[in-house]
Design an enzyme around this catalytic site. Structure first.
Site, PDB file in Angstrom:
ATOM      1  CE  LYS A  27      42.021 -20.203 -18.941  1.00  0.00           C
ATOM      2  NZ  LYS A  27      41.396 -18.873 -18.881  1.00  0.00           N
ATOM      3  NE  ARG A  58      37.991 -12.033 -18.985  1.00  0.00           N
ATOM      4  CZ  ARG A  58      39.074 -12.802 -18.936  1.00  0.00           C
ATOM      5  NH1 ARG A  58      39.756 -13.038 -20.039  1.00  0.00           N
ATOM      6  NH2 ARG A  58      39.490 -13.336 -17.803  1.00  0.00           N
ATOM      7  CE1 TYR A  61      49.434 -23.764 -52.595  1.00  0.00           C
ATOM      8  CE2 TYR A  61      49.959 -24.201 -50.292  1.00  0.00           C
ATOM      9  CZ  TYR A  61      49.339 -24.575 -51.468  1.00  0.00           C
ATOM     10  OH  TYR A  61      48.625 -25.740 -51.519  1.00  0.00           O
ATOM     11  CG  MET A 102      46.244 -27.652 -43.858  1.00  0.00           C
ATOM     12  SD  MET A 102      44.702 -28.168 -44.638  1.00  0.00           S
ATOM     13  CE  MET A 102      43.933 -26.583 -44.952  1.00  0.00           C
TER      14      MET A 102
END
Length: 417
Positions: free
Chosen positions: A65, A163, A284, A337
């Site tokens: 998956k 679940r 940053y 990023m």
């Protein structure tokens, strides 16, 4: 060297060895992309075989998956099928469509269940829903009666995950139907919640509950164990095991050494070298300050590429490391990023250059180590790897006398998107 007088008479690649031609093709294919993600299909196959051997006599399926945990479902499925894997698990019907193109004859289970309006798609793909709710079971019954489809399904029983899955009481209620025959159920399964923790008490409760209820499903194969569950012992393995993460190199035994081979190697390009003075900040927020004159390599990968911002460094916390010129070097400042800064001050002069690659995963840096710096698990690391990397697959081809020479050609990069 023999001089060549007429260059036009030389066939393309005629002066280069096959290896050099492959290297040139790789360089061309990756020149426009910031990094290279290499997936070792031979390692995936080796991991599957190790898990299969550990679980004998149980069948060893494969969970593919989420695009085979970010490694690429088509090449991974093809390699595993060639190695002998016969049963695969995906999450959704869309994933089943993709997998079926590569796996025309494999048993294919869809974990996210069944909805009546999807019945025709299940039949067309010849894949089996994993049914975890009485409403799903009723809808599946209706579809099978109306369509005449007899492709089979799995029953998922909740034994403690809370679940998906029928409750034990609900599962007990359908036992008479199972024992009546002609039920179409091909597998009964549950899922371990705490298999990574060897001595967690829930493991014992789940295996006891599952053994009791599965024994009532006369003649139906049973499956409980994921990757880590396989290493809890034979009593957890039943008729089939369903490894996922371990296939891709993630440690299924976090309390011990990793028995799996590493699968992924991730490299990103150095796009600039620069020097900052003592007291200058980097990145940053100006959260990291140089304590000495510092040489930096700016690397073209960031959180948009799946290298999480959580791996950043600041003045009070050391961040992740990457390998530059064979040596581990620390991240400097915040991951952004598309870029990160790496402190390469301790490298000898001119060993790192613009255009060279830095290793983010590989060369001793494991997926699990990176996950630790990200504050997450290896599953999330692999499934978050970005789409901007050039992808290279190596190994994994089934060789035969007829096509062995052709199949053993050097690995090639996936063309740039």
């Amino acid at each position: 060297m023999v001089p060549v007088s007429d260059l036009k008479s030389i066939p393309p690649g005629g002066l280069l060895s096959p290896e050099a031609n492959a290297a040139a093709a790789l360089a061309a294919a990756t020149a426009t992309q910031p990094g290279i993600l290499t997936v070792d299909l031979d390692a995936i196959v080796a991991n599957w075989r190790k898990l299969e051997k550990t679980a004998v006599p149980a069948e060893c399926a494969a969970v593919i998956k989420a695009d085979a945990y970010g490694c690429g479902v088509e090449p991974v499925a093809r390699a595993l099928a060639a190695a002998g894997c016969k049963t695969f698990f995906v999450a959704t019907l869309d994933e089943a469509r993709t997998a079926r193109e590569t796996l025309p004859s494999a048993e294919l289970y869809v974990l996210d269940g069944f909805f009546q309006n999807c019945g025709d798609a299940f039949a067309k793909l010849n894949c089996r829903p994993v049914i975890g709710d009485l409403n799903e079971l009723a809808e599946w019954d209706v579809f099978c009666r109306r369509s005449g489809w007899s492709g089979g399904a799995a029953i998922h029983i909740d034994t403690g995950m809370n679940r998906l899955g029928l409750t034990v009481i609900e599962a007990t209620g359908i036992v008479p139907r199972i024992n009546a025959g002609d039920h179409g159920i091909t597998l009964v399964m549950s899922h371990l919640a705490c298999a990574e923790s060897l001595n967690h008490p829930l493991n014992a409760r789940q295996v006891a509950t599952f053994r009791e209820i599965a024994s009532n499903f006369s003649g139906v194969p049973a499956s409980l164990s994921n990757s880590s569950g396989i290493y809890l012992g034979p009593q957890f393995q039943f008729d089939m095991v369903r490894p996922g993460a371990a296939l891709y190199g993630i440690n299924p035994t976090p309390e011990a050494d990793n028995p799996m081979q590493p699968v992924v190697d991730l490299k990103a390009r150095i796009v600039q070298l620069r020097t900052v003075e003592r007291g200058d900040s980097v990145g940053y927020g100006a959260t990291w300050t140089a304590r000495r004159q510092t040489k930096l390599a700016i690397v073209s990968a960031g959180y948009a590429d799946g290298y999480f911002r959580a791996a950043s460094a600041n003045d009070g916390t050391r961040g992740a490391e990457v390998v530059v010129a064979g040596k581990r070097c620390p991240v400097a400042g915040r991951i952004s990023m598309d870029l990160m800064a790496i402190d390469i001050t301790d490298l000898p002069d001119k060993t790192a250059r613009r255009g060279h690659m830095a290793t983010l995963i590989g060369d001793g840096i494991t997926v699990d180590e990176v996950a630790h710096h990200f504050g997450t698990i290896g599953y999330e690391v692999l499934t978050s790897l970005g789409k901007r990397y050039a992808r290279i697959y190596k190994g994994g081809e089934a060789k035969s006398e007829k096509d062995g020479a052709e199949k053993s050609a050097p690995a090639a990069a996936t063309p740039p998107a």
